[in-house]
Design an enzyme around this catalytic site. Structure first.
Site, PDB file in Angstrom:
ATOM      1  N   LEU A  89       0.843  -1.193   0.000  1.00 58.56           N
ATOM      2  CA  LEU A  89       0.000   0.000   0.000  1.00 58.56           C
ATOM      3  C   LEU A  89       0.882   1.248   0.000  1.00 58.56           C
ATOM      4  CD1 LEU A  89      -2.518  -1.227   2.734  1.00 58.56           C
ATOM      5  CD2 LEU A  89      -2.956  -1.101   0.263  1.00 58.56           C
ATOM      6  N   HIS A  91      14.251  33.217  19.915  1.00 62.34           N
ATOM      7  CA  HIS A  91      15.617  33.561  19.512  1.00 62.34           C
ATOM      8  C   HIS A  91      16.608  32.640  20.233  1.00 62.34           C
ATOM      9  CE1 HIS A  91      19.096  36.011  18.442  1.00 62.34           C
ATOM     10  NE2 HIS A  91      19.486  35.918  19.704  1.00 62.34           N
ATOM     11  N   ALA A 109      12.576  13.637 -16.360  1.00 57.28           N
ATOM     12  CA  ALA A 109      11.698  14.102 -15.280  1.00 57.28           C
ATOM     13  C   ALA A 109      11.003  15.373 -15.732  1.00 57.28           C
ATOM     14  CB  ALA A 109      12.518  14.344 -14.012  1.00 57.28           C
ATOM     15  N   VAL A 157      10.875  19.822  -9.829  1.00 57.48           N
ATOM     16  CA  VAL A 157      11.129  19.307  -8.484  1.00 57.48           C
ATOM     17  C   VAL A 157      11.857  17.968  -8.522  1.00 57.48           C
ATOM     18  CG1 VAL A 157      10.057  18.573  -6.328  1.00 57.48           C
ATOM     19  CG2 VAL A 157       9.119  20.530  -7.580  1.00 57.48           C
ATOM     20  N   GLY A 166      -8.650  -2.325 -10.330  1.00 55.68           N
ATOM     21  CA  GLY A 166     -10.062  -1.948 -10.276  1.00 55.68           C
ATOM     22  C   GLY A 166     -10.559  -1.333 -11.573  1.00 55.68           C
TER      23      GLY A 166
END
Length: 470
Positions: A43, A449, A274, A188, A120
């Site tokens: 999964l 800080h 890509a 990306v 499916g």
């Protein structure tokens, strides 16, 4: 699964990626009898198996390798005899993937979600037929959710062979460091994986069709990112239309045309294509069931994720919007809540996006180019990492934060960060956008800080031209 077996559910989700499995879990939490269809052995979809998670594992490992080799001396740490153990690095990546995919399976069991193993196909608005190794399973349901994700987009003239010319999947598992990796696409995925192999010793050349890197990212941020990546050793060839990748033995020759029509070649031993991803809807039975697709092959949905067929819904990469795992997850949550009679909600203006290079690039909201194109008046605040005490202590003084706020109301329209831990810093601004906050709201909030978050505050202060340390 047995031949001809049949059961009835309130919701059947097709696909177990971030959108699908989260939708299934939320639906089950809300008391809906839920099934999730997944054809793969594990999964989690692309993200957990061959995307977000394994790539981040390699990014982290490669950053640590480079730090030991080139950066620890400045901290007074002397290290000798450093060697790359690539098999161990890849095994660590695989172990993380196994743990997380196994975790999703555990969550399915905990929430009593039926994993229908197989492919499916939508037969009609209330029926999904699952074809698997042990036969065919028919799932009757009140609601079908298409969450089948996306797959790497092919490039005309370039054939994948899984060895020398590859997609991001194969680029996660090279058995050896390439001598010269040619990356087609400066988005990306290309920049993240190019960064990994560059740190591990490869020469890396990125070839991009556009005249800039990171399309969709704020132009000023992208330009500065390119400067830093070039400084790291990545070579960029922009305005180049790749025409072919010819394999001869263990070498690949990439041929491309420039803007003037001139033809050039680059030689390497691996090519990563890509150029983006495309929605995965093949074999779903959309056309036969009457589910409308747009010109880009995406499933057409309304504002409640419902398709042209009542009772059939879609989320994630197969519909409009950015192809982001967290966008798919929140669409899954919102849809599950709508199906349960609740008020599912998702604010697309508050979805952050992150590029996990080093330094990271993160953003939420609109870019400066988008605001100019729409004629929206805005004020801008900028602050660099350099003066920040925490950035200096970390040795991460390169980067900047940029705010764009409405000129009249000061409401935050966009924020863009280039720098260390930008992906974590952007969360503060995403929450602020969700609540309709102004730049002044962030500027008036106390930030600890010394932290990098002070760079965010200083940039917000700069919208009103009162940054304290600029």
């Amino acid at each position: 699964m047995t031949q001809g077996s049949e059961d009835r559910y309130d919701v059947v989700v097709i696909g177990s990626g971030p959108g699908g499995y989260v939708c299934a879990i939320r639906a089950a939490q809300l008391g809906l009898k839920t099934a999730c269809v997944e054809k793969d052995a594990t999964l989690g979809g692309t993200c957990l198996n061959v995307g977000c998670i394994p790539s981040k594992a390699l990014l982290e490992s490669s950053e640590r390798y480079e730090m030991v080799r080139h950066e620890l001396d400045a901290h007074g740490v002397k290290v000798g005899g450093v060697e790359l153990d690539l098999p161990t690095m890849l095994a660590r990546k695989d172990r993380i993937v196994d743990e997380l995919t196994g975790g999703v399976e555990m969550l399915f069991k905990k929430n009593k979600i039926h994993w229908a193993r197989g492919t499916g196909r939508i037969q009609d608005a209330g029926t999904v037929v699952v074809s698997g190794a042990s036969g065919e399973e028919v799932l009757r349901t009140d609601a079908i959710v298409i969450a089948t994700g996306s797959s790497p987009a092919p490039l005309r003239g370039v054939a994948f062979d899984g060895e020398r010319v590859v997609t991001s999947t194969e680029a996660l598992s090279f058995a050896e460091v390439p001598k010269h990796l040619i990356v087609v696409g400066a988005g990306v995925i290309g920049l993240e994986l190019g960064s990994v192999w560059r740190r591990l010793g490869a020469e890396v050349t990125v070839v991009e069709y556009l005249d800039r890197i990171l399309p969709g990212v704020d132009g000023e941020i992208a330009k500065e990112a390119q400067r830093l990546f070039t400084k790291q050793g990545i070579r960029f060839v922009l305005g180049a239309a790749v025409q072919a990748a010819d394999v001869a033995g263990d070498q690949v020759t990439v041929r491309y045309a420039d803007r003037e029509g001139g033809t050039h070649t680059i030689e390497g031993d691996r090519v990563l294509v890509a150029i983006g991803r495309r929605p995965h809807t093949e074999g779903l039975g959309c056309e036969a069931a009457g589910v409308a697709l747009d010109e880009r092959g995406r499933v057409v949905v309304d504002d409640h994720f419902e398709t042209s067929v009542p009772g059939v819904y879609a989320i994630g990469d197969v519909i409009r919007g950015p192809m982001l795992a967290h966008k798919a997850e929140d669409e899954g949550i919102a849809l599950a809540e709508l199906l349960a009679g609740e008020h599912g909600h998702l604010n697309y203006d508050a979805i952050p996006s992150i590029v996990y290079t080093h330094p990271e690039v993160a953003s939420v909201g609109r870019t400066e180019e988008e605001l100019k194109a729409e004629g929206i008046a805005y004020n801008k605040g900028r602050y660099k990492y350099g003066p920040n005490g925490r950035a200096k202590a970390l040795g991460e003084a390169e980067g900047l934060v940029k705010f764009l706020a409405d000129a009249e109301t000061d409401r935050i329209l966009g924020c863009h960060i280039l720098g260390a831990r930008a992906g974590d810093l952007i969360a503060e601004v995403a929450v602020a956008v969700e609540f309709g906050a102004s730049a002044e709201d962030i500027a008036r909030s106390v930030h600890a800080h010394p932290t990098l978050s002070e760079v965010v505050r200083e940039a917000a202060l700069d919208v009103g031209r009162r940054a304290l340390h600029k």
